[in-house]
Enzyme design. Structure first.
Site, mmCIF file in Angstrom:
data_model
loop_
_atom_site.group_PDB
_atom_site.id
_atom_site.type_symbol
_atom_site.label_atom_id
_atom_site.label_comp_id
_atom_site.label_asym_id
_atom_site.label_seq_id
_atom_site.Cartn_x
_atom_site.Cartn_y
_atom_site.Cartn_z
ATOM 1 N N TYR A 114 0.866 -1.188 0.000
ATOM 2 C CA TYR A 114 0.000 0.000 0.000
ATOM 3 C C TYR A 114 0.896 1.230 0.000
ATOM 4 O O TYR A 114 1.875 1.309 0.745
ATOM 5 C CB TYR A 114 -0.891 -0.001 1.247
ATOM 6 C CG TYR A 114 -1.736 1.245 1.385
ATOM 7 C CD1 TYR A 114 -3.016 1.297 0.845
ATOM 8 C CD2 TYR A 114 -1.251 2.376 2.052
ATOM 9 C CE1 TYR A 114 -3.793 2.436 0.961
ATOM 10 C CE2 TYR A 114 -2.027 3.518 2.171
ATOM 11 C CZ TYR A 114 -3.295 3.544 1.624
ATOM 12 O OH TYR A 114 -4.057 4.675 1.742
ATOM 13 N N GLU B 42 -3.590 7.556 -3.986
ATOM 14 C CA GLU B 42 -3.523 6.294 -3.251
ATOM 15 C C GLU B 42 -3.284 5.161 -4.235
ATOM 16 O O GLU B 42 -4.101 4.934 -5.129
ATOM 17 C CB GLU B 42 -4.832 6.069 -2.490
ATOM 18 C CG GLU B 42 -4.808 4.840 -1.588
ATOM 19 C CD GLU B 42 -6.169 4.577 -0.940
ATOM 20 O OE1 GLU B 42 -7.174 4.514 -1.678
ATOM 21 O OE2 GLU B 42 -6.231 4.446 0.290
#
Lengths: 290, 396
Positions: free
Chosen positions: B116, B204
């Protein structure tokens, strides 16, 4: 009876010759604010309404008039530059009314502000007023009365709402501070709460917050430990859907943070009287006074 | 503002953030051609709509899934033919679903590990912060809840920007090997440059992947942009796809009105964002349900007020309209004139509750009284909300 602004305030207006700059400069002059100078680059040497001298730079205005506060109406694309110019010239109080300044610009402004002695209010705010003495901003005058209740708020019109409720109930105001609705801004709820707590002429104050960020919680924690004055509060946005920006760039619930519920809990925990609806902000303060 | 996956990929390509090879297509023929050009055994075809949950979605035609792996160019073309021009319903799209106008065709990659990676504008520290985790491909909120020690934060100095050592540090923290560290850090720096150059509020990348060939690639991404900065990025503003948005919000944005559609039946028109939120709150407090958030802004013109009114009155869900104005910059007489003009133009049989206070309030009230429009005046905010809720209860 005040914090930050009073009869000794000598106001500069940046962007004085623009549409809203001119309109609200007149509003401040009418209220009795001592407007000593204006700045519009390229208009140095002119006079605004035949009485207020206009300069090209803030540093020139400061040298010539010893102004100690500034009100900024410069359009969003250039406003960060104007705030930095005011900080650089050593202006003690910088009030940025401009709405819509990019967040990245404000990040750089804050970096400069940290290394200075200036206080920034805003941006995207209605300004600050000490009723009967000095108005810096865009608030309607007639709703205010001099008195001893302070008001702190992130929202312009919601501030007017609270002030009007107080005035109608017979309670005047010491100083009303609109800290603004942007995610990165100058004075915080906590900073303003400290000033009003220390001000001998403020008997009690109302804190008006909204969803997003954690400033209300920080102020509540400080008030719990350090403030003996009665405090009332209202948090707007209890019914706002998560993930949507509710007008103000700063008013957004994201990642489960910044909810009205969490803020209300923190305020209650600090012994603050909560208004159940925005039409009961004045009543909540009166209740807190006992 | 949201953007499509293929637009995110094009931004990544432009700024040097590595992604799997591929391009966007608008027809099955284009899909066959692109798939043929990709030097890979398997390609993935992805329907381009804003709503999430595409893989598990269903087309109204009955065809299952908005994301498919295909082992030949012909197969990819065949699948794309079943997506393009069809309506895809996902758990986020609403029942009405979204029309698929474009598909992304990309090389399928063999994943070794998922990570991530995100860049955010953090309001608390007033800095840009990089967030990384070894736990990719899952909801980061869950990771934060269950294993916060696996999430790393790196604040970026507001004027110095991201330094190379910081990029390397994050790469090692989230579990890249010393050999993989440089390509990872290179991707991080490119993503940061993109973030700053286009005034993002969020980038993101989830998942960020390490392939079995030891390539580091951004597989999927979400973007947020600072609306206040769009004026200096016309290329970014042009990425907006109004077909994906609430038509009421699109209509409002044409007139610079700050509108968010909700599901209730009491429409509200307010000046100021805080007061607009508070007006929604008080409607709810008295048992009603707001149909929208609408801030007409500080200096609204008569035209804006008229258009705002048109949007509210034109919403079939709306049973009453509450106008709450506390004039500061906004002058009550301007609002009143806008309402009068709109009411004359639009045939409206809905209850109209009006509360005016502030600058030029006397002139505003007088205009309304003399206009002969059928309206309910309210003395204050609480009174206005009560009357609005009552009027809806009566008509129900």
């Amino acid at each position: 009876m005040s914090v930050l602004v009073n009869n000794d305030t000598r106001l500069l207006v940046q962007g004085i010759t623009g549409n809203s700059g001119a309109t609200h400069t007149r509003g401040c002059l009418d209220y009795g604010t001592n407007v000593v100078a204006g700045v519009t680059p390229g208009r140095g040497g002119q006079k605004f309404d035949d009485k207020v001298p206009v300069y090209d730079t803030v540093v020139e205005a400061r040298e010539a008039t010893d102004c100690n506060a500034t009100m900024i109406f410069v359009p969003p694309a250039f406003a960060a530059d104007s705030i930095m110019e005011a900080i650089d010239a050593g202006i003690e109080l910088v009030v940025a009314i401009t709405e819509g300044i990019p967040v990245a610009d404000m990040m750089r402004v804050k970096s400069k502000l940290t290394h200075s002695d200036s206080i920034l209010i805003g941006p995207n705010c209605p300004g600050i007023i000490t009723p009967g003495q000095c108005k810096i901003g865009i608030m309607p005058c007639y709703i205010h009365n001099p008195g001893d209740i302070g008001v702190i708020s992130r929202s312009g019109t919601l501030t007017y709402e609270a002030v009007w409720q107080l005035t109608e109930a017979g309670y005047g105001q010491s100083t009303c501070i609109g800290i603004g609705g942007d995610p990165i801004h100058g004075m915080t709820h906590l900073d303003a709460a400290k000033l009003l707590t220390e001000d001998p002429d403020t008997r009690a104050f109302i804190l008006i917050g909204e969803i997003g960020g954690s400033e209300e919680e920080e102020a509540a924690a400080w008030i719990k430990e350090n403030c003996d004055k009665p405090v009332a509060a209202f948090i707007a946005g209890a019914t706002a859907p998560p993930g949507r920006r509710m007008g103000h760039a700063g008013a957004i619930i994201s990642g489960g943070k910044g909810t009205a519920e969490a803020k209300q809990e923190a305020l209650l925990d600090a012994g603050i009287t909560l208004a159940a609806t925005p039409s009961e902000m004045g009543a909540a303060l009166i209740k807190a006074l006992g | 503002m949201n953007i499509h996956e293929y637009q995110a990929k094009e931004l990544f390509d432009k700024y040097g953030v590595a992604t799997p090879a591929g391009r966007v297509a608008e027809s099955a023929e284009q899909v066959v051609q692109i798939a043929g050009e990709l030097d890979t055994d398997t390609v993935v075809v992805k329907a381009q709509i804003h709503a999430g949950g595409r893989g598990k979605g269903t087309f109204k035609s009955g065809f299952q899934g908005g994301v498919h792996l295909c082992d030949s160019a012909e197969k990819a073309g065949e699948i794309a033919g079943k997506m393009l021009g069809e309506v895809l319903v996902t758990h986020q799209s609403g029942e009405e679903g979204k029309l698929v106008r474009k598909v992304l065709v990309a090389a399928s990659v063999d994943i070794d590990k998922e990570f991530y990676f995100a860049i955010l504008m953090d309001r608390e520290t007033e800095r840009v912060v990089i967030v990384g985790s070894s736990e990719g491909g899952v909801d980061i909120e869950d990771v934060a809840e269950n294993s916060p020690e696996k999430i790393f934060h790196e604040p970026i100095h507001p004027t110095l920007g991201l330094q190379d050592y910081q990029a390397r540090k994050i790469a090692k923290q989230i579990g890249f090997s010393s050999k993989q560290m440089r390509p990872a850090a290179k991707l991080f720096t490119a993503a940061y440059n993109l973030f700053m150059a286009t005034d993002c509020s969020m980038v993101e990348i989830n998942p960020l992947v390490l392939t079995t060939d030891e390539e580091v690639l951004a597989l999927d991404a979400k973007f947020g942009f600072d609306d206040n900065a769009l004026f200096r990025h016309p290329d970014i503003a042009a990425l907006r796809d109004t077909d994906e948005e609430d038509p009421r919000e699109v209509a409002a944005s044409k007139f610079d009105l700050n509108y968010i559609g909700l599901d209730g039946n009491i429409a509200c028109m307010v000046n100021g964002a805080g007061l607009a939120m508070a007006t929604m709150d008080i409607i709810k407090h008295y048992g009603g349900d707001p149909a929208n958030f609408l801030d007409v802004g500080g200096g609204a013109t008569e035209e804006q007020v008229r258009e705002a009114f048109r949007i509210l009155a034109g919403d079939p869900k709306v049973d009453a309209i509450l106008v709450n104005i506390f004039g500061g910059i906004m002058q009550c007489d301007v609002i009143a004139q806008g309402i009068i003009n709109a009411a004359k133009e639009i045939e409206m049989n809905l209850p109209l509750i009006i509360r005016l206070e502030g600058t030029n309030v006397k002139e505003g009230r007088q205009l309304l009284e003399e206009s002969g429009i059928n309206l309910i005046t309210a003395s204050d905010l609480g009174d206005a909300a009560k009357k609005a809720v009552e009027s809806v209860a009566k008509s129900a």
